[in-house]
Design a protein around this motif. Sequence first.
Motif, PDB file in Angstrom:
ATOM      1  N   GLN A 316     122.560 128.299 115.014  1.00  0.00           N
ATOM      2  CA  GLN A 316     121.745 127.988 116.332  1.00  0.00           C
ATOM      3  C   GLN A 316     122.419 127.108 117.222  1.00  0.00           C
ATOM      4  N   SER A 349     120.943 126.539 126.196  1.00  0.00           N
ATOM      5  CA  SER A 349     119.672 127.107 125.342  1.00  0.00           C
ATOM      6  C   SER A 349     118.540 127.716 126.173  1.00  0.00           C
ATOM      7  N   ALA A 353     117.104 131.266 125.065  1.00  0.00           N
ATOM      8  CA  ALA A 353     115.690 131.503 124.561  1.00  0.00           C
ATOM      9  C   ALA A 353     114.754 132.329 125.542  1.00  0.00           C
ATOM     10  N   TYR A 392     119.581 135.716 118.521  1.00  0.00           N
ATOM     11  CA  TYR A 392     119.447 134.346 118.626  1.00  0.00           C
ATOM     12  C   TYR A 392     117.962 133.988 118.555  1.00  0.00           C
ATOM     13  N   SER A 396     115.921 131.035 116.372  1.00  0.00           N
ATOM     14  CA  SER A 396     115.256 129.878 116.903  1.00  0.00           C
ATOM     15  C   SER A 396     113.658 129.735 116.484  1.00  0.00           C
ATOM     16  N   ARG A 399     113.991 128.843 112.677  1.00  0.00           N
ATOM     17  CA  ARG A 399     114.407 127.436 112.465  1.00  0.00           C
ATOM     18  C   ARG A 399     113.081 126.537 112.622  1.00  0.00           C
ATOM     19  N   ASN A 400     112.212 126.770 113.729  1.00  0.00           N
ATOM     20  CA  ASN A 400     110.826 126.265 113.752  1.00  0.00           C
ATOM     21  C   ASN A 400     110.004 126.562 112.707  1.00  0.00           C
TER      22      ASN A 400
END
Length: 569
Positions: A316, A349, A353, A392, A396, A399-400
């Motif tokens: 990321q 970002s 996002a 992407y 994200s 990853r969270n």
Amino acid sequence: MGRRVFLSVLGTGFYNKCSYVDAQKQFKSVPTRFIQEATMEALGVEKWSERDAVYIFTTEKARQENWDKTSQVRSRYGAGEEPYIRLEQVLEEKHYAAKIEGVDIPDGLNTEEMWKVFEAMYNKLEDGDRLYIELTHGFRYLPMMILVLCQYASFMKKASICSLTYGNFEAIDRQANEAPLMDLSALTMLQGLTMGAAEFEKFGKMGSISDMFMQSASNKAERKLFQSLRSEATAMDESLATCRGLELQNGSHAVDLQKTLQQLQALGFSAPMGSLFSKMQSQLNGFGINGAQNLRAAIEWCIQYGMTQQGYTLCQESIITLLCEHFKDLNPFADKEDKKISNFRDYMSSIMAISRKDVEDESKWKGYLKQYVDLTRQLLNSDVIKKARGSYAPLSANRNQINHAGFIKPKSSKELCNNLNANAKNCLDAVCPLFATEITNDSDNEKPKLLLNLSNHPYSVWEEKQREAAIIYGPCVDMDFPKVRPEMSNEEFDKLIADYEQIILKYAADYIVTVHIMGEMTFCFRLISRLQAKGIQCIASCAERNVVEQGNERIKSVYNFTRFREYGA
């Protein structure tokens, strides 16, 4: 430091007296029936202390035939009895300070008895013991068991193997009545290398296997190379484990590792080690001087070796870094020197996002997206961002998932691993080709950039601000600054400068080289003059010197990097 512990299994044979000698014939034992006596003499057990120990493991028959001091005679293969002093009495008469104990073990004729043998040996060991192992006698499985035992003890009790020997009575020189005392330490090294190789193969950790290489160094030059290998491998492991993006993008650890491995292979080590060098080097082939490719190689490394959390973070953040680099000419924060990088990253970002439904509804745009609405439209319509955005978003979200430990809308670990592999590939396929010119263009104006750090401060210890400032010069490769001796003759000094000039010119044939050079002033002046005459840029680090009082009239100078400055032509 732990105890010194001698371990040996006593056999049942009728042993003839001989002397044992080492390979170099520098040691010769007293004539003895027992290899244990000769080996303990070679190890200098007479100098051991009362806290050290000698354990001789004996089956019932071995105790009767070769240990028990109450018997003084023995029959030789059915013939008449003759004087035969057992090992217990032989060692008693040495008056060693170290504790000597004969330890009963079963014959080991079945699996249950083998486990009892293992338990009896293991229970004699303490945390941190330094083991001196003699492997000559006993059933043939026992030497193998002792090796396995010691490896097990190295994990469970932090024991270490200091010596591994074998008395080769079958190779006796009859005329001299001397038999070889063989050093089998290479077996422990090979066993350690095997475990290190398994760890590398499974987890991608190079530090452990590099530690084992040190045992095979036979001279100062090899030792220096192995020390470099261990340092570079550990730095590489730590960079991956802690997601040090700038270090991985720079690629210097991987490049230095490749160079050291090439030097080691050129020395012609044995096949097992040579194969490991080759294996390590092949795994590093994805790294080089291309920053984007280095980031891709690091992410693929994380995926291959199950470093899922690091993989998500690196992927990321790398995508954002590369997009900021690609669109740097559009950076709306270029006039804010202190925040132009961080603000642009935040903005990029947000671009990546934003949800699909909100892309078309500009009323939902907030913050920088709304503040720079025209640029936002331009970026969202660019091909590269269109290609990368779809993959992407899952990066994200996942990853969270990991960072929040899966307590919110949890996903399975298998799903997280599989999603990383697919989405990382899609994002990298979209972004990395933008930087292919770093390595594919042939014209002089489009050669890849390279920073050579010729100083006593390796890139790995530079502060973050200095590393960020160095990015414009390309990936960094450390060069050892030479020791310039005051008594060096003019001829020696000229040759030293010429040697370094040639090394740098070899780099300059393929790269646009900048040399960061700081050190002994006469060397720097002479070399800089020659390099500048060849059109090679040379720079120095500029820093502010702050004096910190430490009490008792002591002061400490703290240097804070400010900028790089080119040496005047």
